[in-house]
Design a protein around this motif. Structure first.
Motif, mmCIF file in Angstrom:
data_model
loop_
_atom_site.group_PDB
_atom_site.id
_atom_site.type_symbol
_atom_site.label_atom_id
_atom_site.label_comp_id
_atom_site.label_asym_id
_atom_site.label_seq_id
_atom_site.Cartn_x
_atom_site.Cartn_y
_atom_site.Cartn_z
ATOM 1 N N ARG A 75 0.824 -1.201 0.000
ATOM 2 C CA ARG A 75 0.000 0.000 0.000
ATOM 3 C C ARG A 75 0.866 1.262 0.000
ATOM 4 N NH1 ARG A 75 -5.189 0.760 1.998
ATOM 5 N NH2 ARG A 75 -5.100 -1.169 3.200
ATOM 6 N N ALA A 76 1.921 1.274 0.832
ATOM 7 C CA ALA A 76 2.769 2.467 0.949
ATOM 8 C C ALA A 76 3.465 2.798 -0.367
ATOM 9 C CB ALA A 76 3.804 2.274 2.061
ATOM 10 N N LEU A 77 3.717 1.758 -1.172
ATOM 11 C CA LEU A 77 4.386 1.989 -2.468
ATOM 12 C C LEU A 77 3.369 2.162 -3.595
ATOM 13 C CD1 LEU A 77 7.510 2.085 -2.871
ATOM 14 C CD2 LEU A 77 6.838 0.994 -0.742
ATOM 15 N N GLY A 78 2.113 2.383 -3.229
ATOM 16 C CA GLY A 78 1.115 2.680 -4.256
ATOM 17 C C GLY A 78 0.473 1.461 -4.892
ATOM 18 N N GLY A 79 0.704 0.270 -4.305
ATOM 19 C CA GLY A 79 0.093 -0.943 -4.855
ATOM 20 C C GLY A 79 -1.240 -1.244 -4.197
ATOM 21 N N GLU A 80 -1.922 -2.244 -4.713
ATOM 22 C CA GLU A 80 -3.177 -2.707 -4.134
ATOM 23 C C GLU A 80 -2.860 -3.888 -3.205
ATOM 24 O OE1 GLU A 80 -6.552 -2.133 -3.950
ATOM 25 O OE2 GLU A 80 -6.371 -3.912 -2.682
ATOM 26 N N PRO A 81 -3.033 -3.694 -1.884
ATOM 27 C CA PRO A 81 -2.661 -4.750 -0.938
ATOM 28 C C PRO A 81 -3.304 -6.096 -1.247
ATOM 29 C CG PRO A 81 -3.231 -2.731 0.226
ATOM 30 C CD PRO A 81 -3.543 -2.486 -1.212
ATOM 31 N N LEU A 82 -4.538 -6.066 -1.753
ATOM 32 C CA LEU A 82 -5.225 -7.337 -2.001
ATOM 33 C C LEU A 82 -4.525 -8.182 -3.069
ATOM 34 C CD1 LEU A 82 -8.998 -6.350 -1.784
ATOM 35 C CD2 LEU A 82 -7.595 -7.575 -0.094
ATOM 36 N N HIS A 83 -3.749 -7.529 -3.924
ATOM 37 C CA HIS A 83 -3.001 -8.292 -4.934
ATOM 38 C C HIS A 83 -1.776 -8.977 -4.331
ATOM 39 C CE1 HIS A 83 -4.742 -5.547 -8.317
ATOM 40 N NE2 HIS A 83 -5.645 -6.321 -7.763
ATOM 41 N N ALA A 84 -1.428 -8.592 -3.100
ATOM 42 C CA ALA A 84 -0.217 -9.145 -2.469
ATOM 43 C C ALA A 84 -0.551 -10.163 -1.376
ATOM 44 C CB ALA A 84 0.625 -8.013 -1.890
ATOM 45 N N VAL A 85 -1.816 -10.613 -1.354
ATOM 46 C CA VAL A 85 -2.222 -11.544 -0.283
ATOM 47 C C VAL A 85 -1.414 -12.838 -0.334
ATOM 48 C CG1 VAL A 85 -4.120 -12.998 0.537
ATOM 49 C CG2 VAL A 85 -4.520 -10.571 0.093
ATOM 50 N N ARG A 86 -1.175 -13.342 -1.551
ATOM 51 C CA ARG A 86 -0.391 -14.586 -1.638
ATOM 52 C C ARG A 86 1.023 -14.396 -1.096
ATOM 53 N NH1 ARG A 86 -1.499 -18.160 -7.011
ATOM 54 N NH2 ARG A 86 -3.626 -18.722 -6.506
ATOM 55 N N ALA A 87 1.605 -13.227 -1.369
ATOM 56 C CA ALA A 87 2.939 -12.953 -0.841
ATOM 57 C C ALA A 87 2.884 -12.896 0.687
ATOM 58 C CB ALA A 87 3.478 -11.643 -1.415
ATOM 59 N N ALA A 206 6.729 -4.384 -1.575
ATOM 60 C CA ALA A 206 7.181 -3.387 -2.551
ATOM 61 C C ALA A 206 7.246 -3.982 -3.949
ATOM 62 C CB ALA A 206 8.548 -2.839 -2.130
ATOM 63 N N LEU A 207 7.797 -5.188 -4.043
ATOM 64 C CA LEU A 207 7.866 -5.886 -5.336
ATOM 65 C C LEU A 207 6.477 -6.014 -5.958
ATOM 66 C CD1 LEU A 207 10.288 -8.921 -4.856
ATOM 67 C CD2 LEU A 207 10.239 -7.437 -6.855
ATOM 68 N N TYR A 208 5.519 -6.421 -5.142
ATOM 69 C CA TYR A 208 4.151 -6.624 -5.645
ATOM 70 C C TYR A 208 3.488 -5.300 -6.012
ATOM 71 C CZ TYR A 208 3.480 -11.646 -5.424
ATOM 72 O OH TYR A 208 3.536 -13.010 -5.707
ATOM 73 N N ALA A 209 4.034 -4.182 -5.478
ATOM 74 C CA ALA A 209 3.504 -2.868 -5.845
ATOM 75 C C ALA A 209 4.218 -2.318 -7.083
ATOM 76 C CB ALA A 209 3.656 -1.908 -4.674
ATOM 77 N N GLY A 210 5.160 -3.094 -7.628
ATOM 78 C CA GLY A 210 5.871 -2.637 -8.821
ATOM 79 C C GLY A 210 6.950 -1.609 -8.532
ATOM 80 N N ALA A 211 7.483 -1.615 -7.301
ATOM 81 C CA ALA A 211 8.518 -0.644 -6.920
ATOM 82 C C ALA A 211 9.821 -0.914 -7.677
ATOM 83 C CB ALA A 211 8.763 -0.721 -5.417
ATOM 84 N N ASP A 212 10.693 0.115 -7.749
ATOM 85 C CA ASP A 212 11.986 -0.100 -8.407
ATOM 86 C C ASP A 212 13.003 -0.660 -7.403
ATOM 87 O OD1 ASP A 212 13.198 1.983 -6.926
ATOM 88 O OD2 ASP A 212 12.687 3.473 -8.429
ATOM 89 N N ASP A 213 14.177 -1.034 -7.935
ATOM 90 C CA ASP A 213 15.178 -1.735 -7.116
ATOM 91 C C ASP A 213 15.580 -0.940 -5.877
ATOM 92 O OD1 ASP A 213 15.088 -3.789 -8.861
ATOM 93 O OD2 ASP A 213 17.030 -3.398 -9.810
ATOM 94 N N GLU A 214 15.713 0.375 -6.036
ATOM 95 C CA GLU A 214 16.158 1.191 -4.912
ATOM 96 C C GLU A 214 15.090 1.231 -3.812
ATOM 97 O OE1 GLU A 214 18.203 5.574 -4.523
ATOM 98 O OE2 GLU A 214 18.181 4.565 -6.475
#
Lengths: 346, 346
Positions: A75-87, A206-214
């Motif tokens: 969520r903090a990185l702008g993603g949808e938390p529900l898409h990261a439930v499996r993670a 962060a990965l699931y939110a599509g964040a960059d490497d940094e």
């Protein structure tokens, strides 16, 4: 921060953890239920969902701090938390794999106020259930169609190896004399054993939110620093925690001659209390000796050191977090979680 | 097939296994060497590359049947075997994870003519090294840029869960009276414990060759049937194998009251020899009793049954193989390997 703020934020984290359990538990449970019968019963017992005889139990399956970190990081990185439930489910499975095996290795008789799985089902069944749980975590990620799942899978597998290194270091320390373990080694061990998975939880979100490497690296570092703070507090609880709250006997870590962070800090202090503590650690301890040892850790400055360190690590955590989320108002959940884990003993 | 053909093909398989080790070993070894120090020394010892004190050893790290199946399957499906080396390393790591944990669980003192890792480094270190090895296998696949790596990773993780179920069933059988384990259960256990990973090895090779779902399923079935044949032969070796060749005491499986396939077949035969065997299995056995038990398995038809079953499973294996590779001349390596593993006792 005023004490009213603190109390409010504590409630926030508790509510967040409750919401996380509600979100994550159905997927976690159905994933665990997909295990082969003979393994599932051990896993269902371990999670507190079944009694040893297989009848339903209403026990709580842990605090869900790691899944909460995954969802809050997404969520903090702008993603949808529900898409990261499996993670989130995957990190919780990985965490519980370590609990099952650590209990076998440490011969711990209780966990979450209940008999540990190995005492109920035997050591082989607990080893096997842990193995299957780790494979299940990695399978869940590998099968997730989300575009980040491959990178997440590689990261979680690498994290498991680091967790193993931490557990191996912990075991090795137990074999050494108290003055043979340096505080640096002890901090490195805690970083591997606890920091790594909290860091990976944040990195996966962060990965699931599509964040960059940094951003991913900064979130990993945030989780690691918060994780070390968490471990410091956990070690304090292991000495001064209330048995009614922890589900473990008072001073359990001292009785087990555990070289936890406050103990090693105390031993390294060069004080007369350090000498006293080292002497107590050379023999088995009864209740009175355990109380004397706790007192010696305190007089040697171990308790204060751990509390100051925990605060320092939290400051570093927030600094890392601000690298990934410059506007920290978007990271309220993460801050609440991080503050929650370091406030547990107050 | 004439005995000359058989001898030639046996040599073929030996040469193929040698070539596989030459191809796979550098990547296997460098992957194992990437483990954290404290875990690496256990892994290096387990693979026979180091002595317990960390000095180099020239021991052989197993026969490499599973990596050979990966590479030969990739080739048979028109792929380039060298592109599947990481998959071959991953299955070998997964296999060795099971060996490390099975030795702990079964309390086996020797493996490949050497003291098992847990006897040298302790049970905790062997559990942890096994954990790390499994994570390493799945990490290697997850990090592989090959387009099949995600599917391969999911399949190997699923396979590990099946291996765990097989090991759990094996442990459960040990707790039950000899006449409480049916032959069907015993076959299912062997399929999970041995067939699954041989099947996955072939499926991974096919995946890396870009095969379609039906071909992959057929290759998996080929490996499973060949794996069951392999297990039947292994069980025969566990009773009648030469200690100089196996590195285990004669009749080791009987001494451990193991309910291996020939034993369960004998017990289910309804013959007087079955009764005699059941009686022997009720108490600890000395050398003479072990020899009487082996004789009873033979008189009850367990030895013949296992040999006929092994041949039958091999026939099924070849049938499955021909579904994936209609022109079997393209699958010479796989046939040589399959025949090799069922010829070991002759």
């Amino acid at each position: 921060m005023t004490s009213t703020d603190a109390a409010t934020e504590g409630h926030e984290a508790v509510a967040l953890l409750d919401r996380t359990r509600t979100t994550v538990q159905p997927e976690l449970r159905s994933t665990v239920e997909s295990l082969p019968d003979s393994i599932r019963r051990v896993a269902m017992y371990h999670f507190g969902w079944e009694h040893a005889d297989g009848t339903p139990a209403s026990g709580r399956a842990g605090k869900a701090i790691r899944p909460a970190l995954v969802l809050a990081s997404a969520r903090a990185l702008g993603g949808e938390p529900l898409h990261a439930v499996r993670a989130a489910v995957a990190v919780e499975l990985a965490h519980n794999f370590t609990l099952l095996h650590d209990d076998v290795i440490d011969e711990d008789p209780t966990r979450r106020h209940r008999a540990t799985a190995w005492t109920v089902f035997g050591t082989p069944a607990a080893i096997i259930a842990g193995d299957a749980m780790m494979a299940l975590a990695l399978r869940l990620l590998a099968e997730d169609p989300h575009p980040a799942s491959g990178a997440a899978s590689a990261r979680l597998a690498a994290c498991v190896i680091e967790l193993c290194a931490g557990q191996q270091a912990d075991c090795a320390f137990e074999q050494r004399a108290p003055d043979e373990v340096s505080l640096d080694e002890c901090v490195a061990m805690a970083m591997a054993k606890t920091g790594a998975l909290l860091g990976s939880s944040c990195a996966l979100g962060a990965l699931y939110a599509g964040a960059d490497d940094e951003e991913i690296a900064a979130m990993d570092a945030f989780g690691r620093e918060a994780g070390l703070a968490f471990q410091l507090i956990d070690d304090l609880i292991g000495i001064w925690g209330d048995p009614d709250t922890t589900g473990k006997p008072a001073g359990a870590d001292l009785a087990a001659h555990k070289k936890s962070l406050p103990v090693v800090a105390a031993l390294a202090s060069g004080t007369p209390a350090a000498e006293e503590l080292a002497e107590l650690y050379r023999s088995p301890m009864d209740g009175a000796a355990i109380r004397r040892a706790a007192d010696a850790v305190e007089r040697a400055g171990g308790r204060d050191w751990a509390q100051v360190q925990a605060a320092d690590r939290m400051a570093r955590a927030v600094q890392q977090l601000s690298r990934a989320v410059p506007d920290l108002t978007a990271a309220g959940d993460l801050l609440a979680l991080a503050e929650f884990v370091t406030r547990r003993t107050r």
